[in-house]
Enzyme design. Structure first.
Site, PDB file in Angstrom:
ATOM      1  N   GLU A  91      45.461  44.565  31.300  1.00 46.94           N
ATOM      2  CA  GLU A  91      44.746  43.503  32.014  1.00 46.94           C
ATOM      3  C   GLU A  91      44.546  42.259  31.147  1.00 46.94           C
ATOM      4  O   GLU A  91      44.623  41.138  31.628  1.00 46.94           O
ATOM      5  CB  GLU A  91      43.386  44.051  32.450  1.00 46.94           C
ATOM      6  CG  GLU A  91      42.728  43.259  33.546  1.00 46.94           C
ATOM      7  CD  GLU A  91      41.525  43.998  34.096  1.00 46.94           C
ATOM      8  OE1 GLU A  91      40.437  43.425  34.048  1.00 46.94           O
ATOM      9  OE2 GLU A  91      41.681  45.144  34.534  1.00 46.94           O
ATOM     10  N   ASP A  92      44.278  42.469  29.845  1.00 49.30           N
ATOM     11  CA  ASP A  92      43.843  41.356  28.994  1.00 49.30           C
ATOM     12  C   ASP A  92      44.837  40.910  27.924  1.00 49.30           C
ATOM     13  O   ASP A  92      44.580  39.933  27.218  1.00 49.30           O
ATOM     14  CB  ASP A  92      42.525  41.739  28.279  1.00 49.30           C
ATOM     15  CG  ASP A  92      41.392  41.994  29.266  1.00 49.30           C
ATOM     16  OD1 ASP A  92      41.489  41.485  30.397  1.00 49.30           O
ATOM     17  OD2 ASP A  92      40.441  42.701  28.918  1.00 49.30           O
TER      18      ASP A  92
END
Length: 736
Positions: A91-92
């Site tokens: 996600e990051d």
């Protein structure tokens, strides 16, 4: 002033947390597990090296803390620890699911994928949170560890919510109360569920949370002395009978104390079960049931039980696997005390839920308890058959999380566990979809009952069917389970589609008879004439006789006649602003948004906030609506539409006054009204708009409408009225 960062101190803290994780995980590890965890730690450390949390600390401390919760508080093993360490990398960071699968295998990749939010733009009116929750649940049906790690992630986020801006605190806390606390409850993680609820209260109603926390803390000494005296005779007798055991007092959570106060309309001092006594027995599995009842007999030899408060989840465990024997007994000081009796195994399941018995082979195939298997199967079925929007799905799923169960039996004695308030029709669909679709009624304990009959514990049910029977719209009012509702809707949708096709055929034949072409323009003229603009609805109504086909005449299609225009969906809706006018709330009294801009807004009629209340703004088609953070609708709005929440804060307007209501209760006596009005008008110089007091059977209840400056002013008035209780026995309780 910026905080100075010492890289050496941070490096040492990261290593300390990592070593703590390995120490805690040691009993669960075998083979190359430690190397795999080290690889996952180094991968996460490298991927997140440039990132920091809102608090300023290195980001890697978050996945480390989540992994620690996963192993220490939930009891999961290596695969889950690795997935927890990697849960944010996709996600990051530039990492992709394919990279995770290549380095750590398909099992870990599948879990990480389930924990990764959907990216992209969502249409206005849809819910990003709901879409992500549905995605996560799709993975749950394959691997329950996705949800367990998500709960650990949410628990750490809630524990560190202090550093987030206020509107984010409200969004995350509300989402937690709306979804994750009920989910923890359903999976049997009671300790985590209680902590999530308490943290939700801490951020949404801080004043009440702090007040109750202080009261619980102040009563701790007296409580411990009471517990010691209460358990002494029981402890002595258990030792005399040769039991190996542990007795502990468990305080009730702040959230559950508040819920009981509000539900029963009592004060803190009137909540009798602020704690429970727990007796945990060390006995072999085959002796557990007999031992629990033996201890029950010992406890009730010393203390009188309340026959209405016996709960036997040892003979019939809850659907989430919870096993325990609960009784409420009267202490020698005249206080009711809840006593929970269970084995060490039962306590392990009660603390760590299914994870306590969730073991995995090398292939990752689960070997769960049958109750979990049944629940996961229901979730899977729900996901496969659900065609509603993500929001509707989430609402349905949530309704099935927090309900109590009802236990019923088939004619052959098979136990069927359903949510409380389930009906005979729900039971029929639980047995089989075809039986549900053809259900005529039921024989309950040999007596005929309708489809809508609500089940009771111990009912024996025989479903009556007929091949001529067909579901109707009315059936949706008779069911409470998602499975039954979805199957009925599915049948009605298919039935409507088939009948609409028949209707389309009838229209084509009618137009052919009139010599009119079946063009989109001509069909639109037809829809406009009957004021039905959904083609399927029109064809369905025609096929079912709600529209007479003979009304379709040739003149409807005359090109010289202008067809009626469909109603515009863009016309502005009228909005009632009476409350705002009466209360005098003006545009310059609120600061909304991050840049203290002035916006048009309306005050929500559901909670009518006044200056001083903790509030938030909610974006709608008509503009921003201001709600109190404690509004009954707040949790749902913040959970489903976090992106539409805006910060709102009152400006200083002490010279203005607002209407507020107070309810007072107590013992009736002569001169009561005079005393109340004297305190309000003379002592505190507060203007009253109205006062009504009714007395009955020596008690009174009154309602007072007063003008106050803000919430602080109102609180001061309530406190003064409550204080007079001690002086004159005036008021038992003053409630806004």
């Amino acid at each position: 002033m910026a905080t100075l960062i010492d890289p050496e101190v941070e490096r040492n803290e990261i290593l300390r947390q990592y070593r703590r994780l390995l120490r805690t995980a040691k009993p669960y590890l075998s083979g190359n597990d430690a190397k795999l965890i080290k690889k996952a730690f180094n991968t996460s450390l490298e991927a997140h090296k440039e990132m920091r949390r809102k608090s300023g600390e290195p980001y890697i401390l978050h996945p480390l803390a989540v992994a620690q919760i996963v192993v220490e508080e939930i009891g999961l093993g290596t695969t889950s620890i690795v997935a927890a360490l990697l849960h944010d990398v996709v996600e990051d960071t530039p990492w992709e699911i394919a990279d995770v699968e290549r380095e750590f295998g398909a099992k870990v990749a599948r879990i990480v994928d389930g924990l990764t939010k959907i990216s992209g733009v969502f249409e206005y009116g849809t819910s990003e949170q709901a879409e992500n929750f549905r995605k996560m649940l799709l993975t749950l049906s394959e691997d329950v560890r996705v949800i367990l790690i998500k709960l650990a992630d949410r628990l750490h986020n809630m524990r560190t919510l202090d550093s987030m801006p206020r509107h984010k605190q409200l969004k995350i806390a509300s989402e937690t109360s709306y979804l994750y606390a009920p989910l923890a409850h359903r999976l049997g993680l009671y300790a985590i569920k209680s902590e999530l609820e308490d943290l939700y209260l801490k951020y949404t109603d801080t004043e009440v949370f702090n007040e109750l926390t202080n009261k619980v803390r102040q009563s701790r000494g007296a409580r411990n002395r009471f517990i010691k005296d209460f358990v002494a005779p029981v402890d002595e007798e258990l030792k005399a009978q040769g039991f190996s055991f542990e007795i502990k007092g468990r305080p009730k959570s702040i959230y559950s104390i508040l819920r009981k106060m509000r539900k029963q309309n009592v004060t803190f001092d009137e909540v009798y079960d602020l704690f429970a006594i727990r007796v945990i027995l060390d006995v072999p599995p085959e002796q557990e049931k007999a031992a629990c009842w033996q201890v029950y007999s010992i406890v009730t030899d010393f203390y009188q039980p309340n026959p209405d408060r016996l709960r036997d989840w040892v003979s019939t465990p809850k659907a989430n696997g919870y096993e325990s024997l609960h009784t409420t007994v009267m202490s020698r000081t005249g206080q009711w005390v809840e006593v929970q009796i269970r084995s060490r195994r039962m306590d392990d399941i009660a603390e760590k839920g299914y994870a306590a018995h969730w073991k995995y082979k090398d292939t990752g195939t689960p070997q769960p308890e049958s109750t979990l298997e049944a629940w996961i199967a229901k979730v899977r079925e729900m996901l496969e058959t659900n065609n509603s929007s993500a929001l509707e799905f989430m609402d349905e799923f949530r309704q099935n999380l927090f309900v109590k169960e009802v236990y019923a039996f088939t004619p052959k004695g098979k136990l069927v566990i359903l949510p409380e308030k389930s009906t005979a029709l729900d039971f029929a669909f639980e047995i089989h979809t075809h039986i549900g679709l053809q259900c005529l009624g039921a024989k309950v304990n040999q007596k005929l009952q309708p489809l809508s009959y609500q089940l009771h514990n111990g009912d024996q049910i025989e479903i009556l069917t007929s091949q001529k029977q067909k579901p109707t719209e009315e059936w949706l009012q008779y069911v409470s389970t998602a499975k039954a509702r979805n199957k009925i809707r599915e049948y009605l949708r298919d039935d409507k589609r088939n009948k609409a096709e028949d209707g389309r055929y009838l229209v084509e034949k009618r137009l052919e008879l009139l010599g009119v072409e079946s063009t989109p323009d001509n069909l639109n003229r037809l829809f406009a004439h009957f004021n039905i603009y959904n083609p399927q609805d029109f064809f369905f109504r025609l096929a079912t006789g709600q529209i007479d086909g003979r009304e379709i005449k040739g003149e409807l299609f005359d090109p010289a006649i202008e067809p009626p225009r469909p109603p515009s969906i863009l016309e502005a809706r009228t909005f009632d602003k009476e409350v705002q006018k009466i209360r005098g709330v003006r545009a310059d009294m609120l600061v909304i948004g991050e840049h203290t801009d002035k916006f048009d807004y309306t005050i929500a009629p559901c909670c009518n906030p006044i200056p001083g209340d903790d509030v938030f703004g909610f974006e709608t088609d008509e503009g921003i609506v201001i709600h109190r953070t404690s509004c009954p609708k707040a949790v749902g709005m913040m959970s489903n539409y976090g992106n539409r929440i805006v910060r709102a804060k009152w400006t200083d307007q002490l010279e203005l006054v607002f209407l507020a209501g107070i309810r007072i209760q107590g013992s009736d006596r002569v001169g009561l009204v005079n005393d109340v009005t004297k305190i309000i008008s003379t002592s505190l110089k507060v203007n009253m708009r109205s006062i009504t007091i009714d007395s009955n059977d020596g008690m009174f209840e009154g309602h007072i409408i007063v003008y106050v400056n803000d919430t602080a002013h109102l609180t001061k008035l309530i406190q003064r009225l409550a204080f007079e209780q001690g002086k004159r026995g005036l008021v038992s309780r003053a409630i806004r």
